[in-house]
Motif scaffolding. Sequence first.
Motif, PDB file in Angstrom:
ATOM      1  N   THR A 236       9.974 -16.147 -20.740  1.00 52.71           N
ATOM      2  CA  THR A 236       9.069 -17.131 -20.145  1.00 52.71           C
ATOM      3  C   THR A 236       8.336 -16.535 -18.949  1.00 52.71           C
ATOM      4  OG1 THR A 236      10.547 -18.901 -20.832  1.00 52.71           O
ATOM      5  CG2 THR A 236       8.905 -19.446 -19.174  1.00 52.71           C
ATOM      6  N   LEU A 237       9.055 -15.850 -18.078  1.00 56.43           N
ATOM      7  CA  LEU A 237       8.411 -15.228 -16.922  1.00 56.43           C
ATOM      8  C   LEU A 237       7.413 -14.157 -17.350  1.00 56.43           C
ATOM      9  CD1 LEU A 237      11.439 -14.937 -14.468  1.00 56.43           C
ATOM     10  CD2 LEU A 237       9.432 -16.404 -14.225  1.00 56.43           C
ATOM     11  N   ALA A 238       7.761 -13.388 -18.380  1.00 57.43           N
ATOM     12  CA  ALA A 238       6.835 -12.358 -18.871  1.00 57.43           C
ATOM     13  C   ALA A 238       5.561 -13.010 -19.422  1.00 57.43           C
ATOM     14  CB  ALA A 238       7.517 -11.521 -19.942  1.00 57.43           C
ATOM     15  N   THR A 239       5.718 -14.141 -20.099  1.00 59.47           N
ATOM     16  CA  THR A 239       4.549 -14.845 -20.642  1.00 59.47           C
ATOM     17  C   THR A 239       3.628 -15.295 -19.520  1.00 59.47           C
ATOM     18  OG1 THR A 239       5.840 -15.602 -22.525  1.00 59.47           O
ATOM     19  CG2 THR A 239       3.812 -16.812 -22.035  1.00 59.47           C
ATOM     20  N   PHE A 240       4.199 -15.926 -18.497  1.00 62.37           N
ATOM     21  CA  PHE A 240       3.364 -16.375 -17.385  1.00 62.37           C
ATOM     22  C   PHE A 240       2.799 -15.195 -16.606  1.00 62.37           C
ATOM     23  CE2 PHE A 240       6.158 -20.240 -17.698  1.00 62.37           C
ATOM     24  CZ  PHE A 240       5.197 -21.000 -18.329  1.00 62.37           C
ATOM     25  N   GLY A 241       3.603 -14.141 -16.456  1.00 65.82           N
ATOM     26  CA  GLY A 241       3.105 -12.933 -15.792  1.00 65.82           C
ATOM     27  C   GLY A 241       1.952 -12.318 -16.554  1.00 65.82           C
ATOM     28  N   ALA A 242       2.063 -12.304 -17.885  1.00 63.73           N
ATOM     29  CA  ALA A 242       0.978 -11.768 -18.708  1.00 63.73           C
ATOM     30  C   ALA A 242      -0.277 -12.625 -18.582  1.00 63.73           C
ATOM     31  CB  ALA A 242       1.421 -11.685 -20.163  1.00 63.73           C
ATOM     32  N   MET A 243      -0.083 -13.954 -18.566  1.00 64.44           N
ATOM     33  CA  MET A 243      -1.247 -14.833 -18.456  1.00 64.44           C
ATOM     34  C   MET A 243      -1.978 -14.609 -17.135  1.00 64.44           C
ATOM     35  SD  MET A 243      -1.460 -18.980 -18.729  1.00 64.44           S
ATOM     36  CE  MET A 243      -0.627 -19.013 -20.292  1.00 64.44           C
ATOM     37  N   ILE A 244      -1.212 -14.525 -16.064  1.00 67.87           N
ATOM     38  CA  ILE A 244      -1.834 -14.281 -14.760  1.00 67.87           C
ATOM     39  C   ILE A 244      -2.400 -12.866 -14.713  1.00 67.87           C
ATOM     40  CG2 ILE A 244      -1.389 -14.080 -12.282  1.00 67.87           C
ATOM     41  CD1 ILE A 244       0.690 -16.352 -12.649  1.00 67.87           C
TER      42      ILE A 244
ATOM     43  N   GLN B 133      -5.938 -17.304 -14.049  1.00 69.70           N
ATOM     44  CA  GLN B 133      -4.894 -17.098 -13.042  1.00 69.70           C
ATOM     45  C   GLN B 133      -4.344 -18.438 -12.575  1.00 69.70           C
ATOM     46  OE1 GLN B 133      -6.001 -14.264  -9.914  1.00 69.70           O
ATOM     47  NE2 GLN B 133      -7.634 -13.561 -11.281  1.00 69.70           N
ATOM     48  N   TRP B 134      -5.209 -19.402 -12.328  1.00 67.05           N
ATOM     49  CA  TRP B 134      -4.770 -20.718 -11.875  1.00 67.05           C
ATOM     50  C   TRP B 134      -3.987 -21.447 -12.955  1.00 67.05           C
ATOM     51  CZ3 TRP B 134      -4.127 -22.556  -7.255  1.00 67.05           C
ATOM     52  CH2 TRP B 134      -4.853 -22.019  -6.212  1.00 67.05           C
ATOM     53  N   VAL B 135      -4.440 -21.357 -14.202  1.00 66.57           N
ATOM     54  CA  VAL B 135      -3.719 -22.002 -15.301  1.00 66.57           C
ATOM     55  C   VAL B 135      -2.329 -21.402 -15.426  1.00 66.57           C
ATOM     56  CG1 VAL B 135      -3.653 -22.269 -17.813  1.00 66.57           C
ATOM     57  CG2 VAL B 135      -5.753 -22.749 -16.563  1.00 66.57           C
ATOM     58  N   GLY B 136      -2.228 -20.077 -15.358  1.00 65.68           N
ATOM     59  CA  GLY B 136      -0.922 -19.422 -15.417  1.00 65.68           C
ATOM     60  C   GLY B 136      -0.022 -19.871 -14.278  1.00 65.68           C
ATOM     61  N   ALA B 137      -0.573 -19.973 -13.083  1.00 68.27           N
ATOM     62  CA  ALA B 137       0.212 -20.411 -11.928  1.00 68.27           C
ATOM     63  C   ALA B 137       0.655 -21.872 -12.080  1.00 68.27           C
ATOM     64  CB  ALA B 137      -0.601 -20.229 -10.646  1.00 68.27           C
ATOM     65  N   LEU B 138      -0.229 -22.734 -12.585  1.00 67.62           N
ATOM     66  CA  LEU B 138       0.136 -24.141 -12.786  1.00 67.62           C
ATOM     67  C   LEU B 138       1.211 -24.293 -13.859  1.00 67.62           C
ATOM     68  CD1 LEU B 138      -3.312 -25.948 -12.524  1.00 67.62           C
ATOM     69  CD2 LEU B 138      -1.399 -26.092 -10.929  1.00 67.62           C
ATOM     70  N   PHE B 139       1.063 -23.565 -14.976  1.00 63.99           N
ATOM     71  CA  PHE B 139       2.096 -23.610 -16.015  1.00 63.99           C
ATOM     72  C   PHE B 139       3.427 -23.137 -15.469  1.00 63.99           C
ATOM     73  CE2 PHE B 139      -0.768 -23.280 -20.030  1.00 63.99           C
ATOM     74  CZ  PHE B 139      -1.148 -24.599 -19.839  1.00 63.99           C
ATOM     75  N   PHE B 140       3.411 -22.097 -14.637  1.00 66.39           N
ATOM     76  CA  PHE B 140       4.640 -21.593 -14.040  1.00 66.39           C
ATOM     77  C   PHE B 140       5.272 -22.658 -13.139  1.00 66.39           C
ATOM     78  CE2 PHE B 140       6.877 -19.208 -10.670  1.00 66.39           C
ATOM     79  CZ  PHE B 140       7.846 -18.630 -11.460  1.00 66.39           C
TER      80      PHE B 140
END
Length: 80
Positions: A23-31, A43-50
């Motif tokens: 999960t962290l890798a997915t959000f890290g990849a998105m950001i 970047q904002w979407v990734g941060a909000l999902f996280f």
Amino acid sequence: MSDPEIIIISESAAKSIVTDAVTLATFGAMIGIGVWMASDAMQWVGALFFLFWLLARRKAPHLSIAEARKRLDELERERA
């Protein structure tokens, strides 16, 4: 009608670590892709999902099978 209740039953430590790492890798990849593409929106979407993920993980109780059965019985009595 009340909100649904999420109960996590007997998750092993190894499985939990792997799930969290993916999960962290997915959000890290998105950001990271957002940074690479210079996309502030991604970047904002990734941060909000996280943030939502963190809040959801904090709320869900981790119960043993016996504790989960007891909680389900309590819920059944409340709704009967």
